[in-house]
Design a protein around this motif. Structure first.
Motif, PDB file in Angstrom:
ATOM      1  N   SER A   1     -35.502 -30.700 -23.942  1.00  0.00           N
ATOM      2  CA  SER A   1     -34.777 -31.516 -24.908  1.00  0.00           C
ATOM      3  C   SER A   1     -35.749 -31.971 -25.992  1.00  0.00           C
ATOM      4  O   SER A   1     -36.933 -32.166 -25.743  1.00  0.00           O
TER       5      SER A   1
ATOM      6  N   GLU B   1     -24.144 -29.018 -14.611  1.00  0.00           N
ATOM      7  CA  GLU B   1     -23.651 -30.380 -14.772  1.00  0.00           C
ATOM      8  C   GLU B   1     -22.250 -30.316 -15.392  1.00  0.00           C
ATOM      9  O   GLU B   1     -22.034 -29.558 -16.341  1.00  0.00           O
TER      10      GLU B   1
ATOM     11  N   LYS C   1     -27.320 -34.245 -24.159  1.00  0.00           N
ATOM     12  CA  LYS C   1     -26.744 -34.866 -22.959  1.00  0.00           C
ATOM     13  C   LYS C   1     -27.599 -34.639 -21.710  1.00  0.00           C
ATOM     14  O   LYS C   1     -27.488 -35.382 -20.738  1.00  0.00           O
TER      15      LYS C   1
ATOM     16  N   GLN D   1     -20.615 -32.261 -17.378  1.00  0.00           N
ATOM     17  CA  GLN D   1     -20.485 -32.678 -18.765  1.00  0.00           C
ATOM     18  C   GLN D   1     -21.293 -31.815 -19.738  1.00  0.00           C
ATOM     19  O   GLN D   1     -21.249 -32.033 -20.945  1.00  0.00           O
ATOM     20  N   VAL D   2     -22.028 -30.835 -19.195  1.00  0.00           N
ATOM     21  CA  VAL D   2     -22.884 -30.001 -20.054  1.00  0.00           C
ATOM     22  C   VAL D   2     -22.576 -28.531 -19.817  1.00  0.00           C
ATOM     23  O   VAL D   2     -22.616 -28.058 -18.683  1.00  0.00           O
TER      24      VAL D   2
END
Length: 233
Positions: free
Chosen positions: A163, A144, A174, A146-147
């Motif tokens: 998570s 991903e 996230k 953003q990760v």
């Protein structure tokens, strides 16, 4: 160069080598009983306990040293087990032969039981779990933008990745609600997870689990999160 964290290394060795330690204790106790009642040679309880402790300490120290040699590829796992078993057998024979030197039959018994002990340790001593048992190791990465997450895992029995709290490995917040379980079934690695999907002919297909062979890479989807899993060993 491999560096040892002594406390954790010794703790791991003791836990993984319980069958070998039990064998050492039983063999010392058995020879003590034989000497007392069959060969009529008095051996004090303190002597037996001292021999038992000595053999346990020597075998543990040798296994710890062999672990370093195995990781550095100086010796093979089989060679390490042969060395630990052989040294323990020789010490057993030498010690009890010296104690029971009055009887030829007692010395012969010490030789036979020492040989049995050496073979037993050769079959049961575990020098290094990851190398000698080929415990599956995997690399898990989140695909991903953003990760940024990548982690190597050693799956001895079962490892949970997800998570939130309560997982063996915690994913970044996230990622969202993701939960994956790696299961080692006698060397066969299986990946499971709620809502697990894989790509099949350009379509996402929901599956219960995914099996991973050595060197194989799979991209799975869980709750619209793409995860790459590669099995290294």
């Amino acid at each position: 160069m491999v560096r040892l964290r002594l406390t954790s290394e010794v703790q791991s060795l003791v836990i993984r080598n319980i069958p070998a330690l039990v064998l050492l204790v039983l063999m010392v106790m058995l020879y003590d009983i034989l000497d007392r009642f069959m060969f009529k040679i008095p051996i004090g309880i303190g002597t037996s306990l001292s021999v038992m402790l000595f053999l346990i300490l020597v075998s543990t120290a040798m296994a710890l040293l062999m672990r370093v040699y195995v990781r550095e590829r100086i010796i093979t796992c089989r060679g390490a087990n042969e060395l630990v078993g052989g040294v323990a057998a020789l010490l057993y024979i030498a010690t009890f032969s010296a104690i029971s030197f009055q009887s030829l039959y007692a010395i012969m018994a010490a030789v036979l039981m020492g040989a049995a002990l050496g073979f037993g340790l050769y079959m049961t001593v575990l020098v290094d779990v990851a190398t000698c048992q080929r415990i599956p190791s995997v690399v898990i990465s989140i695909i991903e933008p953003q990760v940024e997450f990548s982690r190597s895992l050693l799956v001895r029995d079962k490892v949970t990745v997800g998570s939130g709290k309560g997982n063996d490995v915690t994913l970044p917040a996230k990622v969202g609600n993701v939960s994956i379980t790696f299961i080692n079934n006698e060397g066969n690695l299986v990946v499971t997870g709620k809502g697990l999907m894989i790509e099949d002919k350009g379509m996402l297909k929901e599956v219960d689990s995914v099996a991973l062979s050595i060197g194989e890479t799979h991209v799975i989807w869980i709750n619209n999160v793409r995860i790459r899993i590669t099995r290294l060993s």
